[in-house]
Design a protein around this motif. Sequence first.
Motif, PDB file in Angstrom:
ATOM      1  N   ALA A 122      -3.440  10.000   2.022  1.00 11.38           N
ATOM      2  CA  ALA A 122      -3.187   9.840   3.450  1.00 11.38           C
ATOM      3  C   ALA A 122      -2.782   8.397   3.714  1.00 11.38           C
ATOM      4  O   ALA A 122      -3.530   7.473   3.419  1.00 11.38           O
ATOM      5  CB  ALA A 122      -4.431  10.191   4.251  1.00 11.38           C
ATOM      6  N   ASP A 123      -1.574   8.213   4.236  1.00  9.53           N
ATOM      7  CA  ASP A 123      -1.062   6.872   4.496  1.00  9.53           C
ATOM      8  C   ASP A 123      -1.296   6.527   5.961  1.00  9.53           C
ATOM      9  O   ASP A 123      -0.561   6.965   6.835  1.00  9.53           O
ATOM     10  CB  ASP A 123       0.429   6.818   4.153  1.00  9.53           C
ATOM     11  CG  ASP A 123       0.971   5.386   4.223  1.00  9.53           C
ATOM     12  OD1 ASP A 123       0.251   4.501   4.708  1.00  9.53           O
ATOM     13  OD2 ASP A 123       2.119   5.170   3.792  1.00  9.53           O
ATOM     14  N   GLU A 124      -2.309   5.748   6.232  1.00  8.62           N
ATOM     15  CA  GLU A 124      -2.668   5.343   7.593  1.00  8.62           C
ATOM     16  C   GLU A 124      -2.584   6.520   8.565  1.00  8.62           C
ATOM     17  O   GLU A 124      -1.844   6.464   9.546  1.00  8.62           O
ATOM     18  CB  GLU A 124      -1.721   4.228   8.079  1.00  8.62           C
ATOM     19  CG  GLU A 124      -1.619   3.095   7.089  1.00  8.62           C
ATOM     20  CD  GLU A 124      -1.786   1.727   7.723  1.00  8.62           C
ATOM     21  OE1 GLU A 124      -2.381   1.658   8.800  1.00  8.62           O
ATOM     22  OE2 GLU A 124      -1.350   0.743   7.113  1.00  8.62           O
ATOM     23  N   PRO A 125      -3.333   7.576   8.306  1.00 13.18           N
ATOM     24  CA  PRO A 125      -3.113   8.795   9.092  1.00 13.18           C
ATOM     25  C   PRO A 125      -3.510   8.656  10.549  1.00 13.18           C
ATOM     26  O   PRO A 125      -3.173   9.508  11.352  1.00 13.18           O
ATOM     27  CB  PRO A 125      -3.993   9.826   8.395  1.00 13.18           C
ATOM     28  CG  PRO A 125      -5.062   9.034   7.749  1.00 13.18           C
ATOM     29  CD  PRO A 125      -4.448   7.721   7.371  1.00 13.18           C
ATOM     30  N   LYS A 164       0.825  -1.205   0.000  1.00 12.89           N
ATOM     31  CA  LYS A 164       0.000   0.000   0.000  1.00 12.89           C
ATOM     32  C   LYS A 164       0.865   1.264   0.000  1.00 12.89           C
ATOM     33  O   LYS A 164       0.689   2.160  -0.834  1.00 12.89           O
ATOM     34  CB  LYS A 164      -0.916   0.028   1.243  1.00 12.89           C
ATOM     35  CG  LYS A 164      -1.667  -1.248   1.483  1.00 12.89           C
ATOM     36  CD  LYS A 164      -2.514  -1.166   2.735  1.00 12.89           C
ATOM     37  CE  LYS A 164      -1.735  -1.014   4.030  1.00 12.89           C
ATOM     38  NZ  LYS A 164      -1.078  -2.220   4.520  1.00 12.89           N
ATOM     39  N   SER A 165       1.801   1.296   0.957  1.00  8.86           N
ATOM     40  CA  SER A 165       2.625   2.497   1.066  1.00  8.86           C
ATOM     41  C   SER A 165       3.474   2.690  -0.178  1.00  8.86           C
ATOM     42  O   SER A 165       3.618   3.810  -0.681  1.00  8.86           O
ATOM     43  CB  SER A 165       3.545   2.418   2.280  1.00  8.86           C
ATOM     44  OG  SER A 165       2.802   2.361   3.452  1.00  8.86           O
ATOM     45  N   LEU A 166       4.042   1.594  -0.680  1.00  8.74           N
ATOM     46  CA  LEU A 166       4.885   1.723  -1.872  1.00  8.74           C
ATOM     47  C   LEU A 166       4.058   2.244  -3.037  1.00  8.74           C
ATOM     48  O   LEU A 166       4.541   3.031  -3.846  1.00  8.74           O
ATOM     49  CB  LEU A 166       5.535   0.392  -2.227  1.00  8.74           C
ATOM     50  CG  LEU A 166       6.664  -0.057  -1.312  1.00  8.74           C
ATOM     51  CD1 LEU A 166       7.323  -1.316  -1.868  1.00  8.74           C
ATOM     52  CD2 LEU A 166       7.704   1.035  -1.146  1.00  8.74           C
TER      53      LEU A 166
HETATM   54 MG   LIG Z   1       2.569   1.312   5.010  1.00  8.05          MG
END
Ligand SMILES: [Mg+2]
Lengths: 653, 320
Positions: free
Chosen positions: A199-202, A77-79
């Motif tokens: 938003a990455d797991e904010p 997800k983050s990548l």
């Molecule tokens: Mg991540």
Amino acid sequence: MGEREARSSGRTGVDASGAQGVGPAGAQGAGRAGAGIAVEGLTVRQPATGRTLLSGVTFEVAPGESVAIVGESGSGKSLTVRAMLGLLPRGLEAAGTVRIAGERVDDDPRARARQRGGVVSLLMQDPFTLLNPLRRVGRQIADGLPRGADAKAEVPRLLAEVGLPADVAGRYPFQLSGGMRQRVGLAAALAGGPSVLVADEPTTALDATTQREVLALVRRVQRERHMAFVLITHDLRLAFSTCDRVMVMYAGRLMEAGGAAAVRREQLHPYTRALLAAEPPADRRLAVIPAVAGSVPAHDAVADRCAFADRCALAVAECRDGVPELRAVRHAPGPSADVSAVRGESGPSAGVPAVRHEPGVPAVRDVRLSACLRATELPAPPAPEPGVAPALPVTADPVLRVRELRRTFAGARRPALDGVSLTVAPGEVVGVVGESGSGKTTLARCVAGLERPDAGTILLGGADCSDYGRMGRDAVRQARRTAQMIFQDPYSTLNPARTVGAALGEALWADGRPAAPDDVARLLESVGLGRDMAGMRPAGLSGGERQRVAIARAVAGEPRLLICDEPVSALDVSVQAQILGLLAELRERLSMAMLFITHDLAVVRQIADRIYVLESGRCVETGPAEQVLDAPTHPYTRALLASVPDGSSGWLA
Amino acid sequence: MTGRSWGVFLLRRLAGTAVVVALLSIGVFGLLYLAPGSVQQTLLGTRPATPETIAAIQARYHLNDPLPVQYLSWLGGVLRGDLGTSIRTGMPVADMLGQRLPLTLALTGYGTLLAVLAGIPLGVAGALRRGRAADRLVVTAGVVGLSAPPFAVGLLLLVVFAAGLGWFPVYGVGEGFADQVLHLTLPAVALAVGAVGMLVRFSRAALIRELDQDYVVFARARGLGAPAVLGYALRNSLVPILTAAGLIVTGMLAGTVLVEVTFALPGLGSLLVDSVTFKDVPVVQALALLLTLLIAAVNLLVDVGYSAADPRVRIGGRPS
Ligand SMILES: [Mg+2]
Ligand SMILES: Nc1ncnc2c1ncn2[C@@H]1O[C@H](COP(=O)(O)OP(=O)(O)OP(=O)(O)O)[C@@H](O)[C@H]1O
Ligand code: SF4
């Protein structure tokens, strides 16, 4: 088109680098998308090792639309978003096309630099590391304002927009709480007036109640500003509650995508189903939480087949013949669904309704995408499991009795424990819930003898264990045999230099049982690990395996009480389900009592017979689990309950 | 931060420094007793040991008083600026130090300036080009600089640039500002070489660590320009760099001893060497005290620097 053909055309074979599917709007839509995001065939590699970390990720987000990317840890997800934004960590390379606000940016670093802040902005996971610790937050917000903007007017306005008073501008990040920092982060991310927000797991690092507030705020601002919004989360229910559409990732690939409500109603990929099933419901207790055995594979380990094949109950031989393409499933509820592959260049195929983008109006997104070959043959989703009642209260002499426990840390403004009393009967599971800072961990550490209470008594199996420092050696040993503890982060409690076998042998030895190798093996099997695991060191284990080892070590001496401090909160839902199942089984087999500390009400519902609710070091409510969770009387308990995402779109309202 | 809290902070640090200096003064006083031979013998130096001189010395240094009284009277003298007289020259020690201090301070300051001007930019350049050829060059140069002893570098510089090329004078201090700078350049470079190595290493490592932090990614993601982002990271690397700077200044004060001898400069370092050779204990005592004070002052400055750089130190919050 016959189904066989559809299947064979729906496969790209071993070449994982190509686009495996397109967004709901098809390739042409991607070109016309105008504003918003269009990503096609995104692949991330690590040239130094030749590894591919994710491939064929294709999606679109229209202005004003919110899309969640959901998946377990390591699913990519983050990548995905970092590649999309050109912010990959050193040593990683991306390929594929990325259009943001109608401009192709993947091959144009200058366009990227120009777009950052003003067109696209990012909100990151950890509010505690997100801000420059040495700069007043007002200045940090001002740094992101467009050139020529009047910081004196704009900073207070942005702070007001995120619900903070203007005087926060003069403070340093370390003077703010996590929730406030995340709000400041949002204000900073908005300073440039972006039309796309990622938003990455904010809110993962925040308390449940703060999480709900911050998410509601982000959503409100996103609607008001009509931004395209991508939310990364590992929580499928949270995704349903917050976003218009969801995309599910697994092992670096997209597995399923569709409207939030539709996916919530019926999942068209076995992985999505497994993921949803593994999330414990907050409203009832399940007899068993369905857990899929095994863990998420690396992208490259499944480069030639369906990534989920090894864990999928429906897998057939064809699932391993190639990578199934993410394709549209026109889903008329019932068995007569129709599948047709969407080709990269040919535009929408006959069976797929074209999706129109009208600026300002979220596109009609009734198209469902799934990368499962058998998407149309999936059995109807099982009816929700009925709840079961927790065990009846036990009236025997308590194994643990805590009376009026108090503890104030040096320099703290208020006590961490302010007179907490509780009892745990033999074989009973007692949940302790509350937000961070409510004193849960201090309580657990006092009971385990890792912290000395200022006042109050702790009786373990009838023996006074209020102050381990003043107890004789035998008394301490007896106390340790009565109560053992497992922690949130198993890694920090396992000696990295010792093998699993050595650690477990030591635990058996401490219990006065000279460990025959067979005992260690049996112990490993009792927590669902293979015998060969004995030779491994903690660094070679996954998070779930480490927690199993920690549990094995704790239960080696068959303690009467197991103290669990957030034992599953660092784990993925599927692993969490496995560990919760293991704990329930051990409890049954060893008739062991548990003091189960957690902030997660859905988890506590699954395991606890009775519950204590802590707020600021005091117990505000207690009672049988069902009573506390179904008919809470204290407003704090009610607020905690309201902050558990239920999957409905009304949750944030 | 308000003026008042600054005041409180400074007072606290000053008090701490005073305690350290007081403790060290006892050690320095003890030098006299630690010196080989009897105290009288040491204080007599080369003078003939007649009963009169012995009596004079006993009276002068209150040798018949109990030790704490002797210490206090010595301390009283020190506080009044009376550091005693040199055995070797018969001059008041304070005057001798006064003559030599400026040169050593100038040399240390010049060396530090050179080290900072070269070391930090090199470290930053290395961090920004991490892993590439330029970075490897910087790292290698840093290691070489760090492992080169100052006097050896001094000799090398003398041979090449003074004796060989004739660009710089071989020894002496020169007249007038420009000439003095010219004379001090080679010694300052000799001092700075090791310090550059250390600064390169510290600033590069600190900056690399900061550049990987979330707040840097976040700053880039919301469109801050490269200079602003570098500013964020540099500001956060300041604390380790300051630590290194404090270490190099104190290290340089020690390094002046050999460099001043190598370049025949009349500073505190060469005075120390001469006095030690001569067992001129009052001078050695005074020098030790002065160096202690200088080092304490540097550390105080570094502490002030920390709190200027980091609000968490200043306001007393806990870093998260
Ligand atoms: Mg991540
Ligand atoms: N800098 C890196 N170098 C090499 N591999 C990496 C790097 N960053 C991530 N990976 C790998 O890429 C895969 C996807 O990682 P990613 O961070 O995108 O996962 P994620 O879905 O965001 O997980 P999480 O929920 O834990 O944040 C993982 O297997 C991870 O180990
Ligand atoms: S493609 Fe096959 S293995 Fe993969 S999810 Fe579908 S049925 Fe299971």
